[in-house]
Design an enzyme around this catalytic site. Sequence first.
Site, mmCIF file in Angstrom:
data_model
loop_
_atom_site.group_PDB
_atom_site.id
_atom_site.type_symbol
_atom_site.label_atom_id
_atom_site.label_comp_id
_atom_site.label_asym_id
_atom_site.label_seq_id
_atom_site.Cartn_x
_atom_site.Cartn_y
_atom_site.Cartn_z
ATOM 1 C CB SER A 146 -0.898 0.012 1.252
ATOM 2 O OG SER A 146 -1.569 1.245 1.398
ATOM 3 C CE1 TYR A 159 -4.200 -2.130 4.962
ATOM 4 C CE2 TYR A 159 -3.251 0.006 4.368
ATOM 5 C CZ TYR A 159 -3.739 -1.236 3.999
ATOM 6 O OH TYR A 159 -3.767 -1.594 2.674
ATOM 7 C CE LYS A 163 -1.222 -3.869 3.251
ATOM 8 N NZ LYS A 163 -1.225 -5.136 2.471
#
Length: 254
Positions: A146, A159, A163
């Site tokens: 991402s 998150y 990542k």
Amino acid sequence: MKLPRTPDMRLDGRRALVAGGSSGIGLACAAALARAGAEVTVAGRRDALVHEARDALQAEGHAAQALPLDITDLEATAAAVAEGGPFDVLVNAAGTARHSFATETQAQDFDAVMSVNLRAAYFLAQAVAKGLVAARRPGSLITISSQMGQVGGPKRSVYCASKHAVEGFTKAMAIDLGPMGIRVNTICPTFILTPLTAPFFDEPETRRWIGQNIPLGRAGEVGDVAGAAVYLASDASALVTGSALSVDGGWTAG
């Protein structure tokens, strides 16, 4: 004068495993790899969708298999990859998110995100790499990361942590596996419009935030990511490893 030739992006004769391949980015990648000539195994948790994706690929005349699989089950995943492999290409599009303000993060949410985005991703890549090493074959391992693996974002501490960690293991795996001809890379998309993310795009504040941060002026579509996957899977990217390919419309440039 003999002009240099650019390696093409055909994948004929190669076998690809696409995790999370029954919908969204994963389905687009599965279709793109198949259209480039790869034999594609579509893996995912939802049996009906996995078989539907397989059937759709076969209806277009492509070689495709269905593999119902929850990649968080490490033992089952290792066994399935060993039995079905070796795979020349891995595209891991499986992922999850649970957003919250940093001081409100719950341990169960942290664990759920890390279980899929980091733990399962790491050991899936490991399983495919083991098959390639045993077969003495080169290959390309691709994880859908991402733009949040490069920067931070509001209410995305967990998150982003997952990542950023994916980016770290990708670089280290690339060093370990490079001598065997196995390349390891990530694709880092911006916000991609899919049926799952559609409600997110329906929020006016979200649309404004995205519009203000993407210089190209639009959110991503699944085809934007699929094209990058074909490139990284093919000989056109033969010297690319340990890299993060941004497909973010310029978000991280700012």
